[in-house]
Scaffold this active site. Structure first.
Site, PDB file in Angstrom:
ATOM      1  N   ASN A 100       0.125 110.485  86.399  1.00 36.04           N
ATOM      2  CA  ASN A 100       1.433 110.886  85.870  1.00 36.04           C
ATOM      3  C   ASN A 100       1.425 112.337  85.358  1.00 36.04           C
ATOM      4  O   ASN A 100       2.128 112.655  84.393  1.00 36.04           O
ATOM      5  CB  ASN A 100       1.925 109.926  84.771  1.00 36.04           C
ATOM      6  CG  ASN A 100       3.392 110.094  84.385  1.00 36.04           C
ATOM      7  OD1 ASN A 100       3.764 109.864  83.240  1.00 36.04           O
ATOM      8  ND2 ASN A 100       4.232 110.512  85.315  1.00 36.04           N
ATOM      9  N   CYS A 104       2.523 107.441  89.989  1.00 36.11           N
ATOM     10  CA  CYS A 104       1.316 107.912  90.682  1.00 36.11           C
ATOM     11  C   CYS A 104       0.114 107.483  89.846  1.00 36.11           C
ATOM     12  O   CYS A 104       0.236 106.566  89.027  1.00 36.11           O
ATOM     13  CB  CYS A 104       1.370 109.428  90.909  1.00 36.11           C
ATOM     14  SG  CYS A 104       1.465 110.435  89.413  1.00 36.11           S
ATOM     15  N   ASP A 123      -2.945 112.889  96.915  1.00 36.15           N
ATOM     16  CA  ASP A 123      -3.316 113.267  95.552  1.00 36.15           C
ATOM     17  C   ASP A 123      -3.793 114.729  95.568  1.00 36.15           C
ATOM     18  O   ASP A 123      -4.776 115.052  96.229  1.00 36.15           O
ATOM     19  CB  ASP A 123      -4.444 112.332  95.101  1.00 36.15           C
ATOM     20  CG  ASP A 123      -4.889 112.602  93.683  1.00 36.15           C
ATOM     21  OD1 ASP A 123      -4.491 113.638  93.111  1.00 36.15           O
ATOM     22  OD2 ASP A 123      -5.642 111.776  93.150  1.00 36.15           O
ATOM     23  N   CYS A 174       0.894 114.951  88.073  1.00 32.34           N
ATOM     24  CA  CYS A 174       1.173 115.802  89.250  1.00 32.34           C
ATOM     25  C   CYS A 174       2.339 115.247  90.070  1.00 32.34           C
ATOM     26  O   CYS A 174       3.461 115.751  89.986  1.00 32.34           O
ATOM     27  CB  CYS A 174      -0.063 115.942  90.137  1.00 32.34           C
ATOM     28  SG  CYS A 174      -1.478 116.734  89.339  1.00 32.34           S
ATOM     29  N   ARG A 175       2.083 114.223  90.887  1.00 33.59           N
ATOM     30  CA  ARG A 175       3.069 113.797  91.880  1.00 33.59           C
ATOM     31  C   ARG A 175       4.302 113.135  91.287  1.00 33.59           C
ATOM     32  O   ARG A 175       5.442 113.498  91.658  1.00 33.59           O
ATOM     33  CB  ARG A 175       2.416 112.851  92.900  1.00 33.59           C
ATOM     34  CG  ARG A 175       1.376 113.534  93.753  1.00 33.59           C
ATOM     35  CD  ARG A 175       0.519 112.516  94.478  1.00 33.59           C
ATOM     36  NE  ARG A 175      -0.348 111.773  93.561  1.00 33.59           N
ATOM     37  CZ  ARG A 175      -1.115 110.756  93.896  1.00 33.59           C
ATOM     38  NH1 ARG A 175      -1.115 110.336  95.139  1.00 33.59           N
ATOM     39  NH2 ARG A 175      -1.892 110.170  93.000  1.00 33.59           N
ATOM     40  N   SER A 176       4.135 112.166  90.389  1.00 31.39           N
ATOM     41  CA  SER A 176       5.335 111.457  89.909  1.00 31.39           C
ATOM     42  C   SER A 176       6.216 112.317  88.986  1.00 31.39           C
ATOM     43  O   SER A 176       7.441 112.257  89.105  1.00 31.39           O
ATOM     44  CB  SER A 176       4.997 110.094  89.284  1.00 31.39           C
ATOM     45  OG  SER A 176       4.159 110.221  88.170  1.00 31.39           O
TER      46      SER A 176
END
Ligand code: 4NP
Length: 163
Positions: free
Chosen positions: A13, A10, A127, A15-17
């Site tokens: 690195n 993401c 995001d 939050c999402r990934s």
């Protein structure tokens, strides 16, 4: 024994990934494939290198039983050698990661995570960084759905690989 190396990417690195990394680790562990499947995550940006995941993401993930333990790192050109598949969270990640790819052929390993989130309408993982609490729940909803299909994809790959 065949192995499969998977990288989630993401922007930050944090939050999402790392969320996708933790959910997928959980499923891989439950499937008894921890020895065969290696999972990591990275960001296209460098602002958060060495930091723990975002507290809000960690809180929401923890409520569903996932622990986010990785420290942020930036994508490296070497990742295109180390990993069999690189899954990005949005179209911006897809554009940004191209600048780390050693050549155009390496980009064949890169795909949108949402290609696997077949029961969700979103085509990107939004995001959540500047959003409210719902944004983090939405990330988890998409990631949990995509990870189920991703597990099946990886199992199929492993069964077709030479031993
Ligand atoms: P991520 O979220 O890409 O899911 O880790 C973000 C984290 C930090 C920033 C943006 C997005 N930031 O602008 O610092």
């Amino acid at each position: 024994m065949p192995t499969f190396n998977l990288l989630f990417v993401c922007l930050g690195n944090i939050c999402r990934s790392p969320c996708a990394e933790s959910v997928m680790l959980h499923l891989i562990d439950r499937a008894g494939l921890s020895e065969q499947v290696h999972i990591d995550s990275a960001g296209t940006g460098d602002w958060h290198i060495g930091k723990h995941s975002d507290d809000r993401m960690r809180k929401h993930a923890k409520r569903r039983g996932y622990s986010l333990d990785s420290l942020a790192r930036q994508v490296s050109p070497l990742d295109f050698q180390r990993f069999d598949m690189i899954l990005v969270m949005d179209q911006q990640n897809l554009r940004d990661i191209a600048s780390f790819a050693p050549d155009e052929a390496a980009m064949k390993k890169v795909q949108l995570f949402c290609d696997f989130a077949k029961d969700r309408s979103e085509r990107q993982v939004p995001d959540p960084y500047y959003d409210g609490e719902e944004g983090f729940e939405q990330v988890l909803d998409i990631v949990e759905n995509g990870s189920q299909y991703l597990l099946e994809h990886i199992k199929a790959k492993l069964s077709k690989s030479p031993a």
